[in-house]
Scaffold this active site. Structure first.
Site, short mmCIF file in Angstrom:
data_model
loop_
_atom_site.label_atom_id
_atom_site.label_comp_id
_atom_site.label_asym_id
_atom_site.label_seq_id
_atom_site.Cartn_x
_atom_site.Cartn_y
_atom_site.Cartn_z
N GLY A 137 -46.76 -85.35 -0.38
CA GLY A 137 -47.93 -85.81 0.35
C GLY A 137 -47.54 -86.28 1.74
N SER A 138 -48.21 -87.33 2.19
CA SER A 138 -48.01 -87.79 3.56
C SER A 138 -46.59 -88.29 3.82
CB SER A 138 -49.00 -88.88 3.88
OG SER A 138 -50.30 -88.41 3.66
N CYS A 139 -45.83 -88.48 2.76
CA CYS A 139 -44.45 -88.93 2.97
C CYS A 139 -43.64 -87.87 3.71
CB CYS A 139 -43.78 -89.26 1.63
SG CYS A 139 -44.43 -90.76 0.89
#
Lengths: 367, 658
Positions: free
Chosen positions: B368-370
């Site tokens: 995800g946004s990581c």
């Protein structure tokens, strides 16, 4: 009877000792003590006990050697009769051990009447055949078979088939030497071969077991086959030169059962190897051949028959013992003559050898 | 004249008065009375009327007998040659096997310790009852009585039957391990009633923290045939267990030590009568790890107290030392030591949380946004954007007739890198993804260690998946679309990473651009000499990150904690940089739409300038706008940097400022 001439008296007594036989006996005695010392985990008590038995046995042997054969001959019928009576008694009031009545108790003592019969039967047969005119007739043959058959059946009934067969074999030796016609022996062999399968059904469980185990020790390696497997391992692992005195692992670590008695040969073969075994065989051969020579040289029929029978019987024991420990014969309780620990059998053998000496040292007898 | 009588030469006969009986009574024996001394010699000529045994006849028979004697002796001799010469080797070996027993002597297994010396795996002496079937008087009755005396379950008895089938009846077989003192005492007083039954002391592996370190430390279990194939079987004679997973598995060889042996001389009863040769065992070395009990506890508590399924990996970002590695739910490692019971095994298999999976290095999640910080660095360094690049976020992104929504459908308006990272502006990264293209995206991911095993000293360590056009063509039989790149730009789509990979990648941002090799083990400690031998891990790999790019991203990640989406992580007194992530996992279809399950992720480090700890947290099934990873990360960081202070309640969530 001048007490001052005891050295001469002693010398005369000792003169009845046959040097060749005595050499063999002393060699066997030495081997016996050495093997037992190792097999008993160097227990001197065992060695002393065996030495004591030897001493007593040799004294008895010398006494017998000094007994003229004709006196022995005179004893033959009564001895035989006593033997038969004792065998009967054993069957009636004998001590039962391990399912068999083989021992007769007299107060604190107990003995096996079959030991007595081992000597009494050859004596009786030699006695009988020495006075038969023509052994080639059927009558003396049948009487011989009866003389053998009675103790054979009584001992087989105990049950102790091994001893019964050995005693019968000794009797057959006597009949063979006496000159019973060959056809009888051939017939007997044929009869045994034919009746074998029939007799099988009459054998006791343990007897069948022994024979089956003999045929295939591995069928019960921890049970009935254990003895013979461990014994063969002991012999085989000895190799040519043996593992050395005290270094037999089979005998010293208790893998070999009966290492001081019936299986003493395996322990000996393990520690002293083929070389030791050859030496031992040479000693036995010396004794047996000397016995046969005595038979050959004896001038009386009685002496000839008795000496020949006793020599062959002595050899038979050697053969059966070596054969069973090395796995070519079924396991029957036969000691190795003059080596195995134990008194009764040793005494029987020494008395037998004493008779040989007597026959040889009293050469004047003839029929 | 020579008279022959029965083959005897009578001329040699002389009378000897001492032996009156020397003279035959036959055929006149009837007349001869006992004691009579008169000489009677019959006329030998009378005897020739019937065939007699002639001397010659006797000699023949005697000769035949003598030949028989020699033949039989030869038979025996042949047999002895057969045994003692031909089969000497065989019987020598049999005799040797009879009396010599090689008894393996087990060394104590090395301990596994946390960084401050807390014992994570140890050896506990326990008592077991052994039965040697051969030595019992009656096996069935012995077992019956033992079952009553020790109150053993039918399962114990069934297990014994099973082991008995596999062993020789003269070998002792363990009937029951872990005897209670009462059971030991009960058996001790009735020892005489139980021939062939012995109580023996065993070293039993024990994990004092139960479930806390089960995944990273692993466990030992009974040796299987498959284990023996992988290891040298001779090292495991007489051993009961082998390291199966985790550190126990990875460092098995040195933990187990070197087996000693005793060559015993035994007699026919199986009793030892002497020792022929002896080799002392070499104790296994103790394994000191970098693991911090407090950090591990804090991370595990944070997950478990909320019944989260997830994982935490905490690394020292400077060198890759693993400070904590938690996977939840967990299981009690002690269950496996003696072979897991059916009930326990079922409970683990039936648990929907899959407790046996080590999520920390074998759990695969879309980041995800990581993933955004990594793409940002690469974009700046490759010159795709400048550090001051700005773009407008209307709340969605249109590409080829398809609308890609921002998580905040209202949009963020004008957005620079710092804001994009702080608020995880998806539109910013959609645009960036299109600018970068798949090739540069893949380069980014590979550079930060995704798509390959992180090389940790544990079994497993999955590589994850970095999707490439080639991969898509090969596996999905479809070309790579720009749309694939767009969603890859926010860490979605086909990309799969492990928490360990995330922790490692974020460490590179924390430490100024060095990709570390994560490692749990610190050093070996010789249990007898105390001598320490460090277990070095590989030197961090310099990624040559452009300082400008690095600075910009660090700023954004710091802002994320201070003012952005992961504000709840912040701890007073500690500067923290981080990034949230929400991974959408398609769970199924309902009402014609794909139902997504959102995993909550967090990566970050602290303190910002001199980093001491980098963490990656995944909490599964967090739901939309998942935030569950944040308190877990906070607790983990606090436990390491402020071990003696309660971090206090998390700060209130900051609301979006448009």
């Amino acid at each position: 009877m001048n007490p001052s001439n005891w050295p001469q008296r002693l010398a005369r007594i000792l003169s009845h000792i046959d040097p060749a036989l005595m050499t063999g006996i002393l060699l066997l005695m030495g081997i016996s003590l050495a093997v037992l010392y190792s097999a008993s985990q160097q227990n001197l008590h065992v060695v002393w006990a065996q030495l004591l038995r030897f001493t007593i046995g040799i004294c008895v042997m010398i006494a017998i050697a000094n007994t003229p054969p004709e006196r022995l001959r005179a004893w033959a019928p009564p001895l035989y009769a006593v033997g038969i009576v004792l065998l009967l008694l054993t069957l009636v009031i004998g001590e039962t051990s391990m399912g068999a009545k083989r021992w007769l108790g007299v107060g604190p003592l107990s003995f096996q009447p079959s030991e007595l019969v081992k000597l009494a039967l050859p004596l009786m047969l030699a006695y009988y055949y020495s006075q038969v005119d023509d052994v080639r007739l059927w009558r003396p043959t049948v009487i011989g078979f009866v003389l053998i058959g009675v103790p054979f059946l009584l001992i087989a009934k105990e049950p102790d088939l091994g001893t019964a067969v050995q005693i019968a074999a000794a009797g057959l030796f006597a009949m063979w030497l006496a000159g019973v016609r060959r056809r009888w022996f051939i017939a007997l062999i044929l009869l045994a071969a034919i009746s074998g399968p029939v007799l099988w059904h009459f054998l006791h469980g343990y007897q069948k077991e022994r024979i089956l185990t003999f045929l295939d020790p591995q069928r019960d390696p921890l049970g009935a086959g254990y003895h013979i497997i461990q014994s063969m391992i002991a012999i085989g692992s000895g190799g040519i030169f043996g593992k050395g005195w005290f270094h037999g692992t089979q005998v010293n670590l208790d893998f070999l059962p009966e290492a001081q008695t019936d299986f003493v040969f395996a322990g000996f073969a393990e520690e002293f190897g083929l070389v030791g075994v050859l030496l031992l065989m040479a000693v036995y051969l010396l004794i047996v051949l000397r016995g046969l020579v005595i038979a050959f040289e004896s001038r009386s029929r009685f002496g000839k028959l008795l000496a020949g029978t006793l020599s062959l019987t002595f050899f038979l024991y050697v053969f059966i013992n070596m054969g069973m420990t090395s796995g070519i014969l079924p396991v029957v309780g036969v000691p190795l003559p003059l080596i195995s620990y134990g008194g009764t059998a040793m005494l029987t053998f020494l008395v037998g050898l004493g008779i040989l000496m007597s026959i040889h040292s009293h050469p004047r007898l003839h029929d | 004249m020579i008279i022959e009588y029965h083959g005897f030469d009578l001329t040699q006969e002389r009378f000897d008065p001492r032996f009156p009986h020397a003279y035959p009574r036959l055929p006149c024996g009837k007349e001869c009375t006992k004691g009579s001394r008169h000489l009677q010699i019959d006329n030998p000529m009378k005897k020739t009327s019937t065939p007699l045994i002639s001397g010659q006849y006797f000699r023949n028979r005697l000769g035949l007998a003598a030949i028989l004697v020699l033949l039989l002796l030869l038979v025996v001799l042949a047999r002895l040659l057969d045994l003692q010469v031909l089969h000497y080797q065989k019987f020598r070996q049999l005799a040797h096997d009879n009396h010599v027993a090689l008894v393996p002597v087990n060394p104590p297994r090395g301990l596994i310790l946390a960084d401050h010396g807390q014992i994570l795996a140890q050896n506990q002496p326990t008592y077991a009852v052994e039965v040697t079937p051969d030595q019992t008087s009656d096996l069935d009755s012995t077992l019956d009585r033992l079952q009553k005396l020790l109150d053993l379950s039918d399962g114990d008895m069934a297990r014994f039957d099973k082991s008995m089938a596999a062993k020789a009846s003269f070998d002792p077989i363990i009937l029951k391990a872990n005897l209670s003192p009462q059971q030991v005492a009960a058996l001790a007083v009735r020892k005489a009633d139980f021939p062939g039954v012995r109580v023996t002391a065993l070293m039993h592996r024990n994990y004092p923290f139960g479930a806390l370190f089960s995944h990273v430390v692993g466990y030992v279990g009974p040796i299987t045939a498959a284990d023996l194939k992988r290891h040298q079987a001779e090292n495991y004679r007489g051993r009961d267990y082998i390291g199966k997973t985790g550190l126990e598995g990875h460092y098995e060889q040195r933990l187990r030590g070197q087996m000693g042996y005793q060559i015993k001389q035994i007699n026919a009863e199986g009793l030892q009568v002497g020792t022929l040769e002896e080799q002392e065992p070499l104790a296994g070395d103790n394994l000191m790890t970098h693991l911090r009990l407090r950090v591990q506890e804090a991370a595990a508590n944070a997950l478990e107290s909320n019944h989260y399924r997830g994982a935490v990996v905490a690394l020292d970002p400077n060198d890759g030392h693993v400070l904590a590695m938690v996977s939840s739910p967990s299981f009690d490692a002690n269950w496996f030591v003696d072979g897991i019971s059916t009930a326990h095994w079922r409970s683990l298999l039936d648990n929907p949380g899959h407790p046996l999976t080590d999520r920390a290095d074998n759990g695969l999640y879309p980041p995800g946004s990581c993933a955004k910080p990594f793409f940002s660095i690469q974009a700046i360094q490759s010159g795709v954007i400048g550090p001051d690049f700005q773009t407008y976020c209307p709340g969605n992104f249109q590409l080829g007739g398809h609308t890609y929504w921002d998580w905040n459908r209202g949009g963020f308006g004008e957005t620079n890198l710092t804001k994009a990272l702080a608020w995880s502006v998806d539109v910013f990264y959609y645009k960036l993804a299109v600018k970068m293209g798949i090739q540069l995206q893949d380069q980014t991911l590979w550079r930060f260690g995704f798509g390959k095993s992180p090389g940790i000293d544990l079994p497993g360590g999955l590589a994850g998946l970095v999707p490439t056009p080639q991969w898509k063509r090969a596996h999905l039989h479809a070309p790579w679309y720009t749309g694939d790149s767009v969603i890859l730009g926010i860490g979605q789509g086909y990309l799969l990473v492990t928490p360990l990979q995330l922790a490692r990648a974020v460490s590179a941002i924390a430490n100024g651009g060095y990709l570390v090799q994560p490692q749990v083990a610190k050093e070996w400690v010789n249990p007898s000499t105390g001598e320490r031998s460090p277990i070095p891990n590989a030197a961090p790999e310099n990624l040559h990150i452009d300082p400008v790019a690095l600075h910009a991203v660090r700023q954004g990640m710091e802002a994320c904690v201070n003012t952005g989406t992961c504000h709840t992580v912040s701890i007073p007194g500690i500067s923290i940089a981080g990034k949230t992530g929400t991974a959408q996992i398609p769970e199924g279809y309902a009402h014609g739409r794909t139902i997504y399950n959102n995993d909550s992720l967090f990566i970050g480090w602290a303190p910002v300038d001199h980093p001491k700890i980098a963490v990656a947290v995944v909490v599964e099934n967090g739901g939309h706008n998942a935030w569950q990873a944040l308190p877990v990360a906070r607790a983990t960081i606090a436990a390491y940097l402020q071990p003696d202070r309660d971090p206090g309640p998390p700060p209130a969530h900051l609301h979006l400022q448009h």
